[in-house]
Scaffold this active site. Sequence first.
Site, short mmCIF file in Angstrom:
data_model
loop_
_atom_site.label_atom_id
_atom_site.label_comp_id
_atom_site.label_asym_id
_atom_site.label_seq_id
_atom_site.Cartn_x
_atom_site.Cartn_y
_atom_site.Cartn_z
N HIS A 130 30.03 43.40 3.97
CA HIS A 130 31.12 43.86 4.21
C HIS A 130 31.67 44.58 3.19
O HIS A 130 31.25 44.46 2.07
CB HIS A 130 32.06 42.97 4.83
CG HIS A 130 31.70 42.69 6.33
ND1 HIS A 130 31.61 43.43 7.29
CD2 HIS A 130 31.21 41.27 6.76
CE1 HIS A 130 31.40 42.92 8.32
NE2 HIS A 130 30.90 41.78 8.19
N ASP A 160 35.44 50.58 3.50
CA ASP A 160 35.09 50.90 4.86
C ASP A 160 35.75 52.28 5.36
O ASP A 160 35.15 53.29 5.78
CB ASP A 160 35.56 49.82 5.83
CG ASP A 160 34.49 48.92 5.66
OD1 ASP A 160 33.45 48.78 4.97
OD2 ASP A 160 34.60 47.75 6.52
#
Length: 385
Positions: A130, A160
């Site tokens: 992540h 992200d």
Amino acid sequence: MGPLAGVKVIELAGIGPGPMAAMMLADLGATVLRIERREAVDLGVKKELKYNLTLRNRKAIALDLKDPEAVKLVLELVRDADALIEGFRPGVTERLGLGPEQCLAINPRLVYGRITGWGQDGPLAKAAGHDINYIALTGVLNAIGRKDQLPSIPLALLGDMSGGALYLTIGVLAAILEARQSKQGQVVDAAIVDGTASMATIFYGMTASGQWNPRRGSNVLDSGAHFYDVYSCKDDQLISIGPIEGRFHAELLKRLDIDPDQVGAQNDPRNWPKARELFAQAFKQRNRDEWCALLEGTDVCFSPVLSFAEAPQHPHLKARGTLIEIDGVAQPAPAPRFSRTPSATPTPPEAATRAGADAALAGWLPSEEINRWRDNGVLGDGPQG
């Protein structure tokens, strides 16, 4: 409306950077069709659809991509698409029959955008991860935080959304431009580690030249300097200052009624601790609103530290329409802005439903084709939450 009007994109639904990139393309006028799952999947995000803002501005259909007939439908849609974006682990779309080779065979000018954390190759390519892991590997996370404290987690904005979604969007747009000249498509491998490292280019240069202190909270831009930081006010609300330039720093000293001789040379780190004490004492003398009245709009590089709930009410953001309300939800307006081809006001997120297939597929397939896919059970309802 928007500069990308006429561009058609297929989005294989995922989480994080993929939907964000699709949202940006749609905000700029592209027609984006989201291929949603038929069943609910634990994606680590649980919220009512209307608040899942990165799904705004596009329609969706729900397909079971393990069904060969559903794969045939996607390939049929690929024939008329400018781009397809997906965020699965490497090799997944190939196993589904929707990999670059299969799609480019159908449409040789297709841009096939892939967003992953680690990239399509390399030792970690197929490992889970992540945002925090990707920015950690690039050296960026280690540099963020205060002196003698653990690194600070910069939300998921840095990896992200910036290193991932923005770089995927840029890559897809660049490849679409190239394809219009060459009539040939290609694969865009957007890895969050690559994009995050790219954003840190200036800091890699500063490290190589010896200008960057590897100890957190010891540099001008990482809270080390007294003149680039956040301070607490009398009412415990926060303000930020950033007068890096000497003339701006001098103006702030004047407005705070601080003797420059007490501060010493601005860029000498030995003076920063004492100057920080003086600034902290000064800012504690007034409430945040009082400091806004005194400093906002001047050259001292000042702004209040607002919450997400407060930001929409700030006069500057209200005047520009930076944050707008759609379906009762405050959210960012499309960005950037265009003088001749402005973006339309976004539409709220829509669920993928069997009944809504006609509207979702309008402009992609003839109505009789849509009816055929619905009648044979390929088009269904996706998760409604």
